[in-house]
Scaffold this active site. Structure first.
Site, mmCIF file in Angstrom:
data_model
loop_
_atom_site.group_PDB
_atom_site.id
_atom_site.type_symbol
_atom_site.label_atom_id
_atom_site.label_comp_id
_atom_site.label_asym_id
_atom_site.label_seq_id
_atom_site.Cartn_x
_atom_site.Cartn_y
_atom_site.Cartn_z
ATOM 1 N N TYR A 101 0.860 -1.191 0.000
ATOM 2 C CA TYR A 101 0.000 0.000 0.000
ATOM 3 C C TYR A 101 0.893 1.237 0.000
ATOM 4 O O TYR A 101 1.895 1.285 0.730
ATOM 5 C CB TYR A 101 -0.889 0.019 1.260
ATOM 6 C CG TYR A 101 -1.652 1.318 1.427
ATOM 7 C CD1 TYR A 101 -2.961 1.438 0.960
ATOM 8 C CD2 TYR A 101 -1.054 2.436 2.020
ATOM 9 C CE1 TYR A 101 -3.654 2.629 1.078
ATOM 10 C CE2 TYR A 101 -1.739 3.635 2.138
ATOM 11 C CZ TYR A 101 -3.036 3.725 1.669
ATOM 12 O OH TYR A 101 -3.715 4.913 1.783
ATOM 13 N N GLU A 189 -3.171 7.570 -4.149
ATOM 14 C CA GLU A 189 -3.092 6.295 -3.423
ATOM 15 C C GLU A 189 -2.998 5.120 -4.378
ATOM 16 O O GLU A 189 -3.699 5.086 -5.385
ATOM 17 C CB GLU A 189 -4.338 6.141 -2.543
ATOM 18 C CG GLU A 189 -4.347 4.877 -1.696
ATOM 19 C CD GLU A 189 -5.689 4.658 -0.995
ATOM 20 O OE1 GLU A 189 -5.788 4.967 0.204
ATOM 21 O OE2 GLU A 189 -6.641 4.192 -1.655
#
Ligand code: GDP
Ligand code: MN
Length: 380
Positions: A101, A189
């Site tokens: 992530y 993101e």
């Protein structure tokens, strides 16, 4: 402004962030075309501005044209958390060794940019933050100093990414930082950022929120304008530069100042009515602004009465009164107006309006009385 995944990936590409080759499709046939172009196996992905598409059945692997047809047919029209899928992204499927992530966003209290990186990607980051907070490596970045390769490398080490991913990840994160800063994102993101069995690191998903305050220096953002989910009243208000939020009631609201507009909603509710909107016309309540406000409210068929609540501070009530008189001459209204005008030069303002009062333009001395009157008209 949120981007769709495919737009986010196109945005990433400008900053050299690697993604998988693919294309958009609005029909099953187009999905097959895109799959042939990308090369099997492919992944067929719902394009909706909401996360958790995978869990909702909006992300499916397909090994051949028949499987693409099957999945594309099922995903198009699928409702994912209230968002109906109208478009697909079809890309060459990646083999995944590891899912990470990575994101950049603004840490407002710290007044610094915040990077978050985790070797535990693929799942919702909120979940990781709850169950295993130490698995998220954070980095605060001074916007003046920026993020260099060395600091990125130290960050990647701290996040414990697999050894073979570290160099590429550091490079990619510096590019993602550039995308975030120069691309004027509120959020950039990647979840998951993957390591393939062949040792390549690239973005499998893209979540990009653009900071609309910077749209003046990004004419290219025009292509991202997406009205499909926008309330038509809010769209019209935005075009007119008004601070408007559509609501579900019958009393149209015009007030100056966000605080007074909110109080006006409260008072309307308190006397048993329901506001059709929030609208703050701000400081300059001239005829243009007033006419624009009345036009937007008038275009809402649910509106049965309009409450104009002005408290003059720096704005002078006599100027507002002139604005209202001129605006009423320009806009053909389908609902009556009840006004409450108070504050600086209220006496002069009310005097100006006195000769214009009628059964479609009424005045009340207080906010409460004006609200009662407007609500009674709306319910008549
Ligand atoms: P989200 O659920 O909306 O966040 O959609 P993602 O794009 O993140 O996809 C969800 C999950 O689908 C990912 O976490 C992966 O596990 C899986 N996935 C997506 N693309 C691929 C791919 O190319 N290959 C494989 N094997 N899995 C994929
Ligand atoms: Mn994702």
């Amino acid at each position: 402004m949120d981007l769709y995944e495919y737009q986010g990936k196109q945005y990433f590409a400008r900053f050299g962030i690697p993604t998988s080759p693919g294309g958009v499709a609005d029909t099953v046939d187009e999905a097959v075309e895109q799959a042939e172009a990308a090369g099997y196996p492919v992944v067929v992905k719902a394009q909706v501005k909401v996360g958790g598409r995978g869990k909702a059945g909006g992300v499916k692997l397909a090994a051949n044209a028949d499987e693409v047809r099957l999945h594309a047919g099922n995903i198009l029209g699928l409702d994912i958390k209230g968002h109906v899928v109208k478009r697909l992204w079809v890309e060459h499927a990646s083999d995944i060794a590891k899912e990470y992530y990575a994101s950049f966003t603004l840490d407002r209290p710290a007044k610094l940019h915040l990077g978050m990186l985790s070797a535990e990607g693929g799942v919702e980051i909120e979940e990781v933050a709850q169950t295993n907070p130490d698995a998220i490596a954070r980095i605060h970045i001074d916007p003046v100093a920026g993020l260099g390769e060395e600091a990125a490398r130290e960050w990647v080490d701290r996040a414990n990414l697999d050894a073979e991913a570290r160099g590429q990840a550091a490079t990619l994160l510096v590019r993602l930082y550039h995308c975030y800063v120069e691309g004027d994102c509120d959020l950039a993101e990647i979840n998951p950022l993957i390591l393939t069995p062949e040792g390549k690191v690239h973005a499998l998903d893209a979540k990009v929120t653009l900071d609309e305050n910077a749209s003046f220096r990004h004419p290219e953002w025009e292509e991202y304008a997406d009205d499909s989910d926008v309330d038509p009243r809010e769209k019209m208000a935005k075009e007119k530069g008004l601070n408007y939020i559509g609501l579900s009631g019958t009393v149209g609201i015009i007030a100056n100042g966000a605080g007074l507009a909110m109080s006006t909603l409260d008072v309307v509710t308190q006397v048993g009515g329901e506001a059709a909107n929030f609208l703050d016309i701000g400081g300059g309540a001239n005829a243009d602004v007033m006419a624009a406000a009345l036009e937007v409210i008038n275009a809402d068929p649910a509106v049965k009465s309009i409450l104009v609540n002005i408290f003059g501070g720096i704005t002078r009530v006599d100027e507002v009164a002139n604005g209202i008189i001129e605006a009423i001459g320009r806009v053909k209204l389908s609902s009556p107006i009840v006004m409450r005008l108070d504050g600086t030069n209220a006496v002069e303002g009310r005097a100006l309006l006195a000769t214009h009062l009628s059964d479609t333009l009424m005045a009340e001395p207080t906010m409460l009385e004006a609200a009662r009157h407007a609500v009674a008209l709306a319910q008549a």
